[in-house]
Design an enzyme around this catalytic site. Structure first.
Site, PDB file in Angstrom:
ATOM      1  N   SER A   1      17.260 -13.273   2.741  1.00 59.52           N
ATOM      2  CA  SER A   1      18.340 -13.847   3.854  1.00 59.52           C
ATOM      3  C   SER A   1      19.684 -13.072   3.439  1.00 59.52           C
ATOM      4  O   SER A   1      20.252 -13.105   4.661  1.00 59.52           O
ATOM      5  CB  SER A   1      18.588 -15.359   3.608  1.00 59.52           C
TER       6      SER A   1
ATOM      7  N   ASP B   1      27.060 -23.278   1.351  1.00 62.79           N
ATOM      8  CA  ASP B   1      25.957 -23.395   0.508  1.00 62.79           C
ATOM      9  C   ASP B   1      26.123 -22.887  -0.961  1.00 62.79           C
ATOM     10  O   ASP B   1      25.430 -23.285  -1.958  1.00 62.79           O
ATOM     11  CB  ASP B   1      24.771 -22.809   1.053  1.00 62.79           C
TER      12      ASP B   1
ATOM     13  N   HIS C   1      24.879 -17.934  -0.164  1.00 66.06           N
ATOM     14  CA  HIS C   1      24.826 -16.910   0.681  1.00 66.06           C
ATOM     15  C   HIS C   1      26.223 -16.257   0.993  1.00 66.06           C
ATOM     16  O   HIS C   1      27.179 -17.114   1.201  1.00 66.06           O
ATOM     17  CB  HIS C   1      24.380 -17.087   2.099  1.00 66.06           C
TER      18      HIS C   1
END
Length: 211
Positions: free
Chosen positions: A37, A183, A186
């Site tokens: 990601s 979060d 990231h």
């Protein structure tokens, strides 16, 4: 029927077409980011994601390389191994292998991660693609023994296969709230810019080694 007069063509467009058609015209080197990601740009527009920001950072170092993203959110090292042959296109000069974060989150055995990364590097080398292996520093919360073995997996592969090791992809960004999304995992656009700026010199060296 009278002939249709030709459309006007600018001198610039003629020169551009000639440059593209000229035999031996220089090809821009290609860097592919094989990852998860973070390389996929989770939560960010494409212009702020790692591929675009790394390309910009390389340009500041004088490299005209094109950077392609080959990141899949949630991918483990096993997922990267399963798709390396088609995700990394054949015109790639250097591949940055940036996998392992999801192995860490899932608590996979470091020896399994090491074996998968090793097989990815071997496949890339068989295709004569240069490799920069991006490691990760495991947080203390996972336990001292696990963190030591996980960190060592990347160094072991780099040493065994004689490829460049960038020790920690998240160096200067990990666990710094202002550089991460809500979060806490990231990186945000500013965090990605830090990553790109730190990673670019290692990639530029790998590109020069291929020249």
């Amino acid at each position: 029927m009278p002939e249709t007069p030709p459309l006007p063509v600018s001198r610039r467009s003629v020169l551009a077409a000639a440059a593209l058609a000229a035999p031996g015209a220089a090809r821009r080197p290609v860097v592919t980011l094989l990852g998860d990601s973070i390389t996929a740009g989770f939560g960010l527009p494409a212009a702020q994601a790692l591929p675009a920001q790394l390309q910009a950072a390389l340009a500041r170092l004088g490299s005209d390389a094109v950077v392609r993203g080959a990141g899949v959110s949630g991918d483990t090292s096993a997922g990267g191994l399963a798709r390396v042959d088609f995700s990394v296109q054949r015109d790639t000069d250097v591949c940055v292998v940036a996998l392992g974060a999801n192995d860490l989150l899932q608590g996979l055995e470091p020896r399994v991660t090491e074996a998968n990364l090793d097989r990815i590097v071997v496949r890339l080398q068989a295709r004569r693609i240069g490799v920069v292996l991006a490691g990760l520093a495991a947080p203390p919360a996972v336990g001292r023994s696990y963190a030591r073995d996980f960190d060592a997996a990347f160094a072991a592969v780099a040493r065994r296969r004689k490829v460049a090791l960038y020790p920690d992809l998240l160096a200067g960004v990990g666990r710094i709230p202002r550089l991460n999304q809500r979060d806490g995992i990231h990186p945000n656009a500013q965090g990605v810019q830090v990553i790109a700026g730190r990673l670019a010199p290692a990639v530029a060296r790998a590109l020069r080694a291929r020249a």
